[in-house]
Design an enzyme around this catalytic site. Structure first.
Site, PDB file in Angstrom:
ATOM      1  N   ARG A  45     -22.385 -38.653  26.466  1.00 42.05           N
ATOM      2  CA  ARG A  45     -22.909 -37.509  25.687  1.00 42.05           C
ATOM      3  C   ARG A  45     -23.742 -36.605  26.596  1.00 42.05           C
ATOM      4  O   ARG A  45     -24.915 -36.866  26.869  1.00 42.05           O
ATOM      5  CB  ARG A  45     -23.712 -38.035  24.495  1.00 42.05           C
ATOM      6  N   SER A 150     -26.625 -60.590  27.398  1.00 38.26           N
ATOM      7  CA  SER A 150     -27.082 -60.711  26.009  1.00 38.26           C
ATOM      8  C   SER A 150     -27.231 -62.185  25.661  1.00 38.26           C
ATOM      9  O   SER A 150     -26.613 -63.050  26.297  1.00 38.26           O
ATOM     10  CB  SER A 150     -26.049 -60.101  25.064  1.00 38.26           C
ATOM     11  N   TYR A 163     -17.087 -59.869  21.370  1.00 36.45           N
ATOM     12  CA  TYR A 163     -18.330 -59.359  21.979  1.00 36.45           C
ATOM     13  C   TYR A 163     -18.978 -60.470  22.807  1.00 36.45           C
ATOM     14  O   TYR A 163     -19.372 -60.238  23.958  1.00 36.45           O
ATOM     15  CB  TYR A 163     -19.306 -58.846  20.905  1.00 36.45           C
TER      16      TYR A 163
HETATM   17  P1  NDP Z   1     -27.103 -48.217  22.434  1.00 33.93           P
HETATM   18  O1  NDP Z   1     -25.910 -48.054  21.556  1.00 33.93           O
HETATM   19  O2  NDP Z   1     -28.418 -47.736  21.933  1.00 33.93           O
HETATM   20  O3  NDP Z   1     -26.816 -47.569  23.865  1.00 33.93           O
HETATM   21  C1  NDP Z   1     -25.604 -47.822  24.521  1.00 33.93           C
HETATM   22  C2  NDP Z   1     -25.462 -46.899  25.722  1.00 33.93           C
HETATM   23  O4  NDP Z   1     -24.229 -47.218  26.377  1.00 33.93           O
HETATM   24  C3  NDP Z   1     -25.416 -45.451  25.331  1.00 33.93           C
HETATM   25  O5  NDP Z   1     -26.170 -44.700  26.248  1.00 33.93           O
HETATM   26  C4  NDP Z   1     -23.949 -45.086  25.455  1.00 33.93           C
HETATM   27  O6  NDP Z   1     -23.818 -43.737  25.881  1.00 33.93           O
HETATM   28  C5  NDP Z   1     -23.517 -46.013  26.597  1.00 33.93           C
HETATM   29  N1  NDP Z   1     -22.077 -46.238  26.581  1.00 33.93           N
HETATM   30  C6  NDP Z   1     -21.342 -46.877  25.635  1.00 33.93           C
HETATM   31  N2  NDP Z   1     -20.045 -46.814  25.945  1.00 33.93           N
HETATM   32  C7  NDP Z   1     -19.952 -46.112  27.106  1.00 33.93           C
HETATM   33  C8  NDP Z   1     -18.881 -45.690  27.911  1.00 33.93           C
HETATM   34  N3  NDP Z   1     -17.614 -46.007  27.606  1.00 33.93           N
HETATM   35  N4  NDP Z   1     -19.130 -44.982  29.031  1.00 33.93           N
HETATM   36  C9  NDP Z   1     -20.406 -44.673  29.343  1.00 33.93           C
HETATM   37  N5  NDP Z   1     -21.467 -45.033  28.634  1.00 33.93           N
HETATM   38  C10 NDP Z   1     -21.240 -45.741  27.510  1.00 33.93           C
HETATM   39  O7  NDP Z   1     -27.165 -49.783  22.727  1.00 33.93           O
HETATM   40  P2  NDP Z   1     -28.233 -50.673  23.525  1.00 33.93           P
HETATM   41  O8  NDP Z   1     -29.166 -49.846  24.296  1.00 33.93           O
HETATM   42  O9  NDP Z   1     -28.768 -51.658  22.576  1.00 33.93           O
HETATM   43  O10 NDP Z   1     -27.239 -51.464  24.488  1.00 33.93           O
HETATM   44  C11 NDP Z   1     -27.311 -51.401  25.892  1.00 33.93           C
HETATM   45  C12 NDP Z   1     -26.743 -52.689  26.454  1.00 33.93           C
HETATM   46  O11 NDP Z   1     -27.509 -53.785  25.985  1.00 33.93           O
HETATM   47  C13 NDP Z   1     -25.310 -52.991  26.022  1.00 33.93           C
HETATM   48  O12 NDP Z   1     -24.637 -53.547  27.145  1.00 33.93           O
HETATM   49  C14 NDP Z   1     -25.469 -54.029  24.922  1.00 33.93           C
HETATM   50  O13 NDP Z   1     -24.332 -54.844  24.812  1.00 33.93           O
HETATM   51  C15 NDP Z   1     -26.678 -54.781  25.428  1.00 33.93           C
HETATM   52  N6  NDP Z   1     -27.450 -55.544  24.473  1.00 33.93           N
HETATM   53  C16 NDP Z   1     -27.970 -54.967  23.329  1.00 33.93           C
HETATM   54  C17 NDP Z   1     -28.764 -55.712  22.480  1.00 33.93           C
HETATM   55  C18 NDP Z   1     -29.300 -55.161  21.204  1.00 33.93           C
HETATM   56  O14 NDP Z   1     -29.605 -55.961  20.296  1.00 33.93           O
HETATM   57  N7  NDP Z   1     -29.484 -53.861  21.066  1.00 33.93           N
HETATM   58  C19 NDP Z   1     -29.129 -57.104  22.800  1.00 33.93           C
HETATM   59  C20 NDP Z   1     -28.534 -57.599  23.998  1.00 33.93           C
HETATM   60  C21 NDP Z   1     -27.763 -56.842  24.815  1.00 33.93           C
HETATM   61  P3  NDP Z   1     -22.735 -42.686  25.340  1.00 33.93           P
HETATM   62  O15 NDP Z   1     -22.420 -43.036  23.920  1.00 33.93           O
HETATM   63  O16 NDP Z   1     -23.419 -41.372  25.514  1.00 33.93           O
HETATM   64  O17 NDP Z   1     -21.590 -42.856  26.265  1.00 33.93           O
HETATM   65  C1  8X3 Z   2     -26.730 -57.923  21.139  1.00 32.82           C
HETATM   66  C2  8X3 Z   2     -27.443 -59.028  20.459  1.00 32.82           C
HETATM   67  O1  8X3 Z   2     -27.130 -60.978  18.845  1.00 32.82           O
HETATM   68  O2  8X3 Z   2     -26.340 -58.802  18.124  1.00 32.82           O
HETATM   69  O3  8X3 Z   2     -26.123 -58.340  22.306  1.00 32.82           O
HETATM   70  O4  8X3 Z   2     -25.154 -60.019  19.792  1.00 32.82           O
HETATM   71  S1  8X3 Z   2     -26.455 -59.742  19.270  1.00 32.82           S
END
Ligand code: NDP
Ligand code: 8X3
Length: 262
Positions: A45, A150, A163
């Site tokens: 974005r 995660s 996932y």
């Molecule tokens: P968000 O959805 O808030 O942020 C995800 C980010 O990833 C966005 O900036 C998005 O940007 C980017 N993204 C997704 N797909 C793409 C793509 N194809 N190319 C480039 N950028 C991409 O999620 P989180 O901040 O929570 O997640 C970040 C990481 O942490 C992930 O790997 C997630 O699996 C992991 N995680 C999250 C947890 C949670 O509970 N929130 C817990 C554990 C791990 P844009 O859409 O602009 O491309």
């Molecule tokens: C994100 C945390 O527990 O929803 O990775 O998979 S959980």
């Protein structure tokens, strides 16, 4: 007696963060900028990337290079790195953060396209970034790769097979990357958070806000800033110390599926 104020030398680093338009990535960008580091921030974005870049430059007087591309597209990722201006090639820290969950279904009912999105982003996207940036680190014999795993890469939970599979892959790839790069003085760390309130659940439930909010009702989840603090911390250790793996949970969460809700 003579008092001299000793100058504090902060070594300015270049931090490359994928997925900085939301959640952890945005908080990680703010944390490093606050501490005086220059940033390459990425995401799909463009407007959000540009807004963040502007905010960080104004607030923290750091340099920020926004790069808009999709980590699933290896050609786009490769060209983004190959075309980096020379001074931006000295990447000190790569944070492989971009990722997502899509859907929460039993295996026999899941949507195949959801699987493609998760595997292509969480596994292949992370691999592409590592493949294109690590040679720059190897050439300098220094660097730090931080993969956002995660709790889902530590334990499998119902309806999360793909996932979880993608995050188990991140765990394995992190370990393998560390082995391959150990002789090049490159640190490799996995940060594995539990439940955190970002756009994560909104994306998983395809825009269903009620369902997404319900995930975090009744307990205090991690904030994106908590994860950013952990990522920043692992980069502040002396050169001979590396955190291999950090599992970071809300106090109210004991395991992937055991959350104490009031
Ligand atoms: P968000 O959805 O808030 O942020 C995800 C980010 O990833 C966005 O900036 C998005 O940007 C980017 N993204 C997704 N797909 C793409 C793509 N194809 N190319 C480039 N950028 C991409 O999620 P989180 O901040 O929570 O997640 C970040 C990481 O942490 C992930 O790997 C997630 O699996 C992991 N995680 C999250 C947890 C949670 O509970 N929130 C817990 C554990 C791990 P844009 O859409 O602009 O491309
Ligand atoms: C994100 C945390 O527990 O929803 O990775 O998979 S959980």
């Amino acid at each position: 007696m003579l008092f001299a104020i000793s100058p504090i030398f902060i070594m300015t680093k270049i931090i490359f963060i994928t997925g900085a338009t939301a959640g952890f990535g945005m908080a990680i960008a703010r944390k490093f900028a606050e501490n005086g580091h220059n940033l390459i921030i990425t995401g799909r974005r463009k407007i959000l990337l540009e807004e963040l870049a502007k905010e960080l430059v104004i607030n923290f007087n750091v340099e920020v290079l926004p790069l808009c591309f999709d980590v699933r597209k290896s050609a786009e990722a490769e060209s983004a790195i190959a075309n980096l201006p020379e001074k931006w090639k000295n990447i000190d820290v790569l944070v492989n953060n971009a990722g997502l969950a899509v859907g929460l279904n039993p295996i026999h009912e899941a949507v195949v396209d959801d699987w493609e999105r998760m595997i292509d982003t969480n596994v292949k996207g992370l691999l592409y970034m590592t493949r294109f940036i690590s040679p720059l680190m190897v050439a300098r014999q220094q660097g730090h790769i931080i993969n956002i795993g995660s709790v889902a890469g530590e334990e499998v939970y119902p309806m999360g097979s793909v996932y979880c599979g993608s995050k188990f892959a991140v765990d394995a790839i992190t370990k393998g990357t560390r082995i391959d790069l150990v002789s090049h003085n490159i640190k490799v760390t996995q940060i594995a958070p539990g439940a955190a309130n970002t756009e994560f659940s909104l994306v998983r439930f395809k825009g269903d806000k009620t369902r997404a909010d319900n995930v975090y009702n009744g307990f205090q989840p991690l904030a994106a800033a908590d994860v950013a603090d952990a990522v920043f911390y692992v980069t502040t250790l002396p050169p001979h110390v590396n955190i291999n793996d950090m599992v970071l949970m809300p106090t109210a969460q004991a395991s992937a599926i055991n959350i104490h809700k009031k």
